[in-house]
Design a protein around this motif. Sequence first.
Motif, short mmCIF file in Angstrom:
data_model
loop_
_atom_site.label_atom_id
_atom_site.label_comp_id
_atom_site.label_asym_id
_atom_site.label_seq_id
_atom_site.Cartn_x
_atom_site.Cartn_y
_atom_site.Cartn_z
N GLY A 143 33.82 44.03 29.47
CA GLY A 143 33.77 42.78 28.72
C GLY A 143 32.91 41.75 29.42
N PRO A 144 33.31 40.49 29.34
CA PRO A 144 32.49 39.43 29.95
C PRO A 144 32.57 39.39 31.47
CG PRO A 144 34.46 38.51 28.95
CD PRO A 144 34.42 39.95 28.53
N ALA A 145 33.47 40.16 32.08
CA ALA A 145 33.62 40.21 33.54
C ALA A 145 33.92 38.83 34.12
CB ALA A 145 32.38 40.81 34.20
N VAL A 146 34.76 38.08 33.40
CA VAL A 146 35.14 36.74 33.85
C VAL A 146 36.52 36.75 34.50
CG1 VAL A 146 35.74 34.42 33.03
CG2 VAL A 146 33.70 35.56 32.15
N ASN A 147 37.45 37.46 33.89
CA ASN A 147 38.83 37.48 34.37
C ASN A 147 39.19 38.80 35.06
OD1 ASN A 147 39.51 34.87 33.39
ND2 ASN A 147 39.64 35.71 31.32
N GLY A 148 38.17 39.44 35.64
CA GLY A 148 38.38 40.72 36.27
C GLY A 148 38.13 40.70 37.76
N SER A 149 37.20 41.55 38.21
CA SER A 149 37.00 41.78 39.64
C SER A 149 36.69 40.52 40.42
CB SER A 149 35.88 42.81 39.85
OG SER A 149 36.29 44.09 39.41
N VAL A 150 35.88 39.63 39.85
CA VAL A 150 35.49 38.44 40.60
C VAL A 150 36.73 37.61 40.97
CG1 VAL A 150 35.00 37.09 38.50
CG2 VAL A 150 33.93 36.47 40.67
N LYS A 151 37.67 37.47 40.04
CA LYS A 151 38.89 36.70 40.33
C LYS A 151 39.90 37.52 41.12
CE LYS A 151 38.50 33.42 36.52
NZ LYS A 151 39.05 32.92 35.25
N LEU A 152 39.91 38.83 40.89
CA LEU A 152 40.83 39.69 41.63
C LEU A 152 40.48 39.71 43.12
CD1 LEU A 152 43.26 41.57 41.37
CD2 LEU A 152 41.68 43.44 40.81
N LEU A 153 39.19 39.73 43.41
CA LEU A 153 38.75 39.68 44.81
C LEU A 153 39.12 38.34 45.46
CD1 LEU A 153 35.30 41.36 44.23
CD2 LEU A 153 36.99 42.20 45.88
N GLU A 154 38.92 37.26 44.73
CA GLU A 154 39.28 35.95 45.25
C GLU A 154 40.79 35.86 45.48
OE1 GLU A 154 37.82 33.37 42.24
OE2 GLU A 154 35.72 33.46 42.92
N TRP A 155 41.55 36.38 44.53
CA TRP A 155 43.01 36.37 44.62
C TRP A 155 43.49 37.16 45.84
CZ3 TRP A 155 46.23 40.66 44.32
CH2 TRP A 155 47.60 40.42 44.12
N ALA A 156 42.95 38.35 46.01
CA ALA A 156 43.37 39.19 47.14
C ALA A 156 42.96 38.59 48.47
CB ALA A 156 42.79 40.59 46.98
N THR A 157 41.76 38.03 48.53
CA THR A 157 41.29 37.41 49.77
C THR A 157 42.14 36.21 50.15
OG1 THR A 157 39.03 38.13 49.30
CG2 THR A 157 39.29 36.36 50.89
N ALA A 158 42.54 35.43 49.16
CA ALA A 158 43.40 34.28 49.42
C ALA A 158 44.75 34.70 49.97
CB ALA A 158 43.58 33.46 48.14
N ARG A 159 45.16 35.93 49.70
CA ARG A 159 46.43 36.46 50.20
C ARG A 159 46.27 37.17 51.54
NH1 ARG A 159 50.27 37.14 45.94
NH2 ARG A 159 51.04 39.08 46.85
N GLY A 160 45.06 37.11 52.10
CA GLY A 160 44.84 37.65 53.43
C GLY A 160 44.25 39.04 53.48
N GLU A 161 43.87 39.61 52.31
CA GLU A 161 43.31 40.96 52.30
C GLU A 161 41.88 40.95 52.83
OE1 GLU A 161 45.13 44.08 50.77
OE2 GLU A 161 46.26 42.60 51.94
N ARG A 162 41.56 41.94 53.66
CA ARG A 162 40.21 42.14 54.18
C ARG A 162 39.92 43.63 54.13
NH1 ARG A 162 40.97 37.58 53.51
NH2 ARG A 162 40.49 35.76 54.83
N TRP A 163 38.68 43.97 53.84
CA TRP A 163 38.30 45.37 53.68
C TRP A 163 37.12 45.70 54.58
CZ3 TRP A 163 38.58 41.80 49.69
CH2 TRP A 163 39.74 41.87 48.89
N ASP A 164 37.11 46.94 55.08
CA ASP A 164 36.00 47.40 55.91
C ASP A 164 34.91 48.08 55.10
OD1 ASP A 164 36.99 46.77 58.69
OD2 ASP A 164 38.67 47.97 57.95
N ALA A 165 35.25 48.62 53.95
CA ALA A 165 34.27 49.30 53.10
C ALA A 165 34.88 49.52 51.73
CB ALA A 165 33.84 50.63 53.71
N CYS A 166 34.01 49.75 50.75
CA CYS A 166 34.46 50.00 49.38
C CYS A 166 33.69 51.16 48.77
CB CYS A 166 34.28 48.76 48.51
SG CYS A 166 34.68 49.05 46.76
N LEU A 167 34.41 52.03 48.10
CA LEU A 167 33.84 53.07 47.26
C LEU A 167 34.15 52.71 45.82
CD1 LEU A 167 32.61 55.87 46.65
CD2 LEU A 167 34.87 56.86 47.09
N LEU A 168 33.11 52.52 45.02
CA LEU A 168 33.25 52.20 43.60
C LEU A 168 33.00 53.47 42.80
CD1 LEU A 168 33.56 50.14 41.29
CD2 LEU A 168 31.16 49.54 41.60
#
Length: 397
Positions: A143-168
Amino acid sequence: MKLPTDPADNLAALIRCPSVTPAEGGALTALEAMLAPLGFAVERPVFSQDATADVENLYARRSAEGPHLMFAGHTDVVPVGDEKAWTHPPFAAEIANGVMYGRGAVDMKGGIACFVAALARHVEATGGPKGSVSLLITGDEEGPAVNGSVKLLEWATARGERWDACLLGEPTNPDRLGDMIKVGRRGSLSGAVTVLGRQGHVAYPHLADNPMRGLMTLLDALHGPPFDAGTERFQPTNLEVTSVDVGNTAANVIPARATAAFNVRFNDTWSAESLQAEIHNRLDAASRRRKYRKGRTEPVEFELSWRESPSHVFLTHDEKLVGTLSRSVEAVTGVRPALSTSGGTSDARFIKDYCPVVEFGLVGRTMHMVDERVALTDLEMLTEIYRRFIGNWFGEQ
């Protein structure tokens, strides 16, 4: 409790959920049920924004001491189109001649199903990776990619999540499994140019100013000369006009304005800002040309506008991530995958700001088509590739 080690079973459960953007359709519930016996803590935040539909997403983490690997993807799918044109119902996950049919089979419920199966097999064999694994799954990629990954990443980061690598897990292979890993993406920039003319009767053109003549002049400048010849890892920058509109239904009336929309896929020669400046300079210079405007001395009057949030070009240089995945692909398929930056955009454009990201999934030949489908043998091979990658990336194999 039985572990979800069979990718075909996992995929069938996901396909049977009609999760057409922005509907969750039961797909995240089905995925959560698969992750429960693997020890994941699952959260399903819903994001909202004015003038867009609310979207439910999923973030799951299996925690352990060590590095943190993210698997990213989406459970939302595009509409099925004419359902009568399908030879198998689009949400039935029927199997015929070793092939599973269904919307999302390759884009990209299949990738999710295989990663879950791969992790389950790894857990079954070893007890689990020596580190943390998370799944970042959106319902808003198609869809418009407004309420998806971009906000989910911000949400998780605000909760202290950090990642070393990503496989999409997007479908990256053009013809056969093992063809291609995506290690970057071109940028994407969309805009529109509107030429202001003067309405009049077609029989008296001297009393009007046809904006189409000015628009053709400006579009000439956008199409040539080439923006660049390409770079070592990227194709040449390419601009395509995607629509032309004058808002005119009368055949004997010269319109008052004409608008052309365009999209540019650009390489690392440019930033979005430098490309915008180049396009404006080209249009400004072209506005004084008279190729299609004989007798006119005044410049073409035009307005240039840009769509919000261009996608920026990026290239992943993480050798551990790229090399481990490449070797895993070759070990299973016998094919050394090409490292490519071709194709359109994906949610990797958001993830790159948080950690190195690469993309590898199924063969994408039938994505978004009637009778979208995947061979069961490909599901098994991709699961084995992911299983090897997990073990090797965590340094266990």
